[in-house]
Structure formats: structure tokens, C-alpha cells
Design a protein around this motif. Structure first.
Motif, PDB file in Angstrom:
ATOM      1  N   ARG A  37       0.835  -1.193   0.000  1.00 28.56           N
ATOM      2  CA  ARG A  37       0.000   0.000   0.000  1.00 28.56           C
ATOM      3  C   ARG A  37       0.874   1.249   0.000  1.00 28.56           C
ATOM      4  O   ARG A  37       2.011   1.218   0.451  1.00 28.56           O
ATOM      5  CB  ARG A  37      -0.950   0.000   1.195  1.00 28.56           C
ATOM      6  CG  ARG A  37      -0.269   0.118   2.545  1.00 28.56           C
ATOM      7  CD  ARG A  37      -1.291  -0.068   3.668  1.00 28.56           C
ATOM      8  NE  ARG A  37      -0.681   0.061   4.996  1.00 28.56           N
ATOM      9  CZ  ARG A  37      -1.336  -0.172   6.127  1.00 28.56           C
ATOM     10  NH1 ARG A  37      -2.611  -0.557   6.094  1.00 28.56           N
ATOM     11  NH2 ARG A  37      -0.728  -0.013   7.281  1.00 28.56           N
ATOM     12  N   GLN A  38       0.292   2.307  -0.508  1.00 31.13           N
ATOM     13  CA  GLN A  38       1.006   3.575  -0.557  1.00 31.13           C
ATOM     14  C   GLN A  38       0.051   4.706  -0.220  1.00 31.13           C
ATOM     15  O   GLN A  38      -0.927   4.944  -0.935  1.00 31.13           O
ATOM     16  CB  GLN A  38       1.620   3.791  -1.941  1.00 31.13           C
ATOM     17  CG  GLN A  38       2.546   4.978  -2.022  1.00 31.13           C
ATOM     18  CD  GLN A  38       3.400   4.968  -3.280  1.00 31.13           C
ATOM     19  OE1 GLN A  38       3.119   4.264  -4.245  1.00 31.13           O
ATOM     20  NE2 GLN A  38       4.480   5.731  -3.258  1.00 31.13           N
ATOM     21  N   ALA A  39       0.352   5.361   0.891  1.00 27.69           N
ATOM     22  CA  ALA A  39      -0.426   6.516   1.305  1.00 27.69           C
ATOM     23  C   ALA A  39       0.180   7.772   0.682  1.00 27.69           C
ATOM     24  O   ALA A  39       1.358   7.776   0.314  1.00 27.69           O
ATOM     25  CB  ALA A  39      -0.433   6.613   2.825  1.00 27.69           C
ATOM     26  N   LYS A  42       3.930   9.066   1.067  1.00 31.11           N
ATOM     27  CA  LYS A  42       4.716   8.021   1.725  1.00 31.11           C
ATOM     28  C   LYS A  42       5.198   7.002   0.705  1.00 31.11           C
ATOM     29  O   LYS A  42       4.675   6.904  -0.396  1.00 31.11           O
ATOM     30  CB  LYS A  42       3.882   7.339   2.811  1.00 31.11           C
ATOM     31  CG  LYS A  42       3.510   8.251   3.969  1.00 31.11           C
ATOM     32  CD  LYS A  42       2.868   7.472   5.094  1.00 31.11           C
ATOM     33  CE  LYS A  42       2.573   8.354   6.292  1.00 31.11           C
ATOM     34  NZ  LYS A  42       1.974   7.580   7.419  1.00 31.11           N
ATOM     35  N   ARG A  44       5.844   3.186  -0.750  1.00 29.99           N
ATOM     36  CA  ARG A  44       5.048   1.960  -0.821  1.00 29.99           C
ATOM     37  C   ARG A  44       5.539   0.989   0.265  1.00 29.99           C
ATOM     38  O   ARG A  44       6.740   0.769   0.415  1.00 29.99           O
ATOM     39  CB  ARG A  44       5.179   1.327  -2.209  1.00 29.99           C
ATOM     40  CG  ARG A  44       4.184   0.243  -2.494  1.00 29.99           C
ATOM     41  CD  ARG A  44       4.162  -0.111  -3.979  1.00 29.99           C
ATOM     42  NE  ARG A  44       3.748   1.031  -4.798  1.00 29.99           N
ATOM     43  CZ  ARG A  44       3.469   0.953  -6.094  1.00 29.99           C
ATOM     44  NH1 ARG A  44       3.550  -0.222  -6.713  1.00 29.99           N
ATOM     45  NH2 ARG A  44       3.119   2.017  -6.775  1.00 29.99           N
ATOM     46  N   GLU A  88      -5.495   5.119   9.490  1.00 20.77           N
ATOM     47  CA  GLU A  88      -4.131   4.996   8.965  1.00 20.77           C
ATOM     48  C   GLU A  88      -3.976   3.884   7.938  1.00 20.77           C
ATOM     49  O   GLU A  88      -2.908   3.727   7.346  1.00 20.77           O
ATOM     50  CB  GLU A  88      -3.118   4.783  10.107  1.00 20.77           C
ATOM     51  CG  GLU A  88      -3.484   3.690  11.070  1.00 20.77           C
ATOM     52  CD  GLU A  88      -4.176   4.232  12.315  1.00 20.77           C
ATOM     53  OE1 GLU A  88      -5.062   5.108  12.168  1.00 20.77           O
ATOM     54  OE2 GLU A  88      -3.840   3.770  13.413  1.00 20.77           O
ATOM     55  N   ASP A  89      -5.029   3.119   7.704  1.00 24.53           N
ATOM     56  CA  ASP A  89      -5.006   2.114   6.636  1.00 24.53           C
ATOM     57  C   ASP A  89      -5.352   2.731   5.284  1.00 24.53           C
ATOM     58  O   ASP A  89      -5.271   2.058   4.254  1.00 24.53           O
ATOM     59  CB  ASP A  89      -5.995   0.985   6.930  1.00 24.53           C
ATOM     60  CG  ASP A  89      -5.611   0.169   8.147  1.00 24.53           C
ATOM     61  OD1 ASP A  89      -6.512  -0.166   8.939  1.00 24.53           O
ATOM     62  OD2 ASP A  89      -4.408  -0.138   8.306  1.00 24.53           O
ATOM     63  N   THR A  90      -5.737   3.990   5.280  1.00 23.18           N
ATOM     64  CA  THR A  90      -6.083   4.676   4.040  1.00 23.18           C
ATOM     65  C   THR A  90      -4.875   4.736   3.111  1.00 23.18           C
ATOM     66  O   THR A  90      -3.810   5.219   3.504  1.00 23.18           O
ATOM     67  CB  THR A  90      -6.581   6.106   4.329  1.00 23.18           C
ATOM     68  OG1 THR A  90      -7.811   6.024   5.057  1.00 23.18           O
ATOM     69  CG2 THR A  90      -6.798   6.879   3.047  1.00 23.18           C
ATOM     70  N   ALA A  91      -5.046   4.228   1.899  1.00 24.22           N
ATOM     71  CA  ALA A  91      -3.936   4.164   0.941  1.00 24.22           C
ATOM     72  C   ALA A  91      -4.455   3.564  -0.364  1.00 24.22           C
ATOM     73  O   ALA A  91      -5.571   3.038  -0.422  1.00 24.22           O
ATOM     74  CB  ALA A  91      -2.804   3.300   1.478  1.00 24.22           C
ATOM     75  N   TYR A  93      -3.939   0.449  -2.549  1.00 24.61           N
ATOM     76  CA  TYR A  93      -3.436  -0.905  -2.330  1.00 24.61           C
ATOM     77  C   TYR A  93      -3.105  -1.550  -3.675  1.00 24.61           C
ATOM     78  O   TYR A  93      -3.911  -1.508  -4.621  1.00 24.61           O
ATOM     79  CB  TYR A  93      -4.483  -1.733  -1.589  1.00 24.61           C
ATOM     80  CG  TYR A  93      -4.533  -1.407  -0.113  1.00 24.61           C
ATOM     81  CD1 TYR A  93      -5.039  -0.190   0.327  1.00 24.61           C
ATOM     82  CD2 TYR A  93      -4.055  -2.302   0.840  1.00 24.61           C
ATOM     83  CE1 TYR A  93      -5.067   0.129   1.674  1.00 24.61           C
ATOM     84  CE2 TYR A  93      -4.077  -1.994   2.192  1.00 24.61           C
ATOM     85  CZ  TYR A  93      -4.592  -0.782   2.601  1.00 24.61           C
ATOM     86  OH  TYR A  93      -4.611  -0.468   3.937  1.00 24.61           O
ATOM     87  N   THR A 123     -10.230   4.042   1.453  1.00 26.46           N
ATOM     88  CA  THR A 123     -10.333   5.236   2.285  1.00 26.46           C
ATOM     89  C   THR A 123     -11.123   4.878   3.531  1.00 26.46           C
ATOM     90  O   THR A 123     -12.263   4.405   3.439  1.00 26.46           O
ATOM     91  CB  THR A 123     -11.032   6.382   1.543  1.00 26.46           C
ATOM     92  OG1 THR A 123     -10.328   6.661   0.326  1.00 26.46           O
ATOM     93  CG2 THR A 123     -11.050   7.635   2.397  1.00 26.46           C
TER      94      THR A 123
END
Length: 126
Positions: A37-39, A42, A44, A88-91, A93, A123
Motif C-alpha cells: 500500500r502507498q499513502a 509516503k 510503498r 491509517e489504513d487509508t492508501a 493498495y 479510504t
């Protein structure tokens, strides 16, 4: 090998989503499958991995106990079940496939994977 990721969306904190990654083409080349995942802003990062035969799995510490990676051999599809989602899992995938050498699901760096799906956005609203 082509990878098609799907299943992302908007969910409230504490909710669940299941991502899918369908593999097509010469899938016999695949040894391991991974989710990254990549926010925004940030790098990956590794989320989870599974061997192509489904016999071994590996998880990032941040998702252990909440996410489960699995594979349907008949459908050549890898899933990521995500429970107890946090903001904080928002990214975005991404699913990835490793086609060089078996690493027993221990490969946790993007450069260790050869094939990539297009990404699906998750999201989580708090």
C-alpha cells in the motif's frame, strides 16, 4: 502475467473490506503474491504475502490480527480481507506477483516483485 486489483472503497473506521487480485496469463511463472500500500506522500509499504500454493503467509506488524491474505487456486485470485480498519489504513493498495524465485512469502520489498496490478483506493473515515 496480468494482475487486476479490485474491491477498494470508502469505509468507516472499524469496518471491513475485501480486496481481490485476479491473475491471468502464464500464472505458472508465479511463486509468491503480495499486497502493498502507498499513502499520499509516503513510500510503498508491505502489507501481506502468500505463496502461490497458499501454504505460507506473512504480514506486516501493523496489520497482524486484522488482515488476512488468502488465495483461491481455481480462480487464480488472491484476496486481502481487511477487518477493524483504521484511518491509517487509508492508501492505494497494490497487488504484486513474484516470478523469479520462491521466497516462501518472506519477500516484503517492492523490488522483489515482478508484476503489479493497477492499485485500488481504500479510504477509511474516522
Amino acid at each position: 502475467v496480468q494482475l487486476q486489483a479490485s474491491g477498494g472503497g470508502l469505509v468507516q473506521a472499524g469496518g471491513s473490506l475485501r480486496l481481490s487480485c485476479a491473475a491471468s496469463g502464464p500464472t505458472s511463472r508465479l511463486y509468491d503474491m503480495g499486497w502493498f500500500r502507498q499513502a499520499p506522500g509516503k513510500e510503498r509499504e508491505f502489507v501481506a504475502a502468500i505463496t502461490w500454493n497458499g501454504g505460507s503467509t506473512n504480514y506486516a506488524d501493523s496489520v497482524k490480527g486484522r488482515f488476512t491474505i488468502s488465495k483461491d487456486n481455481a480462480k487464480n485470485t488472491v484476496y486481502l480481507q481487511m477487518n477493524s480498519l483504521k484511518a491509517e489504513d487509508t492508501a492505494v493498495y497494490y497487488c504484486a506477483g513474484r516470478g523469479t524465485k520462491w521466497c516462501g512469502s518472506k519477500c516484503d520489498r517492492p523490488l522483489e516483485y515482478d508484476y503489479w496490478g493497477q492499485g485500488t483506493l481504500v479510504t477509511v473515515s474516522s
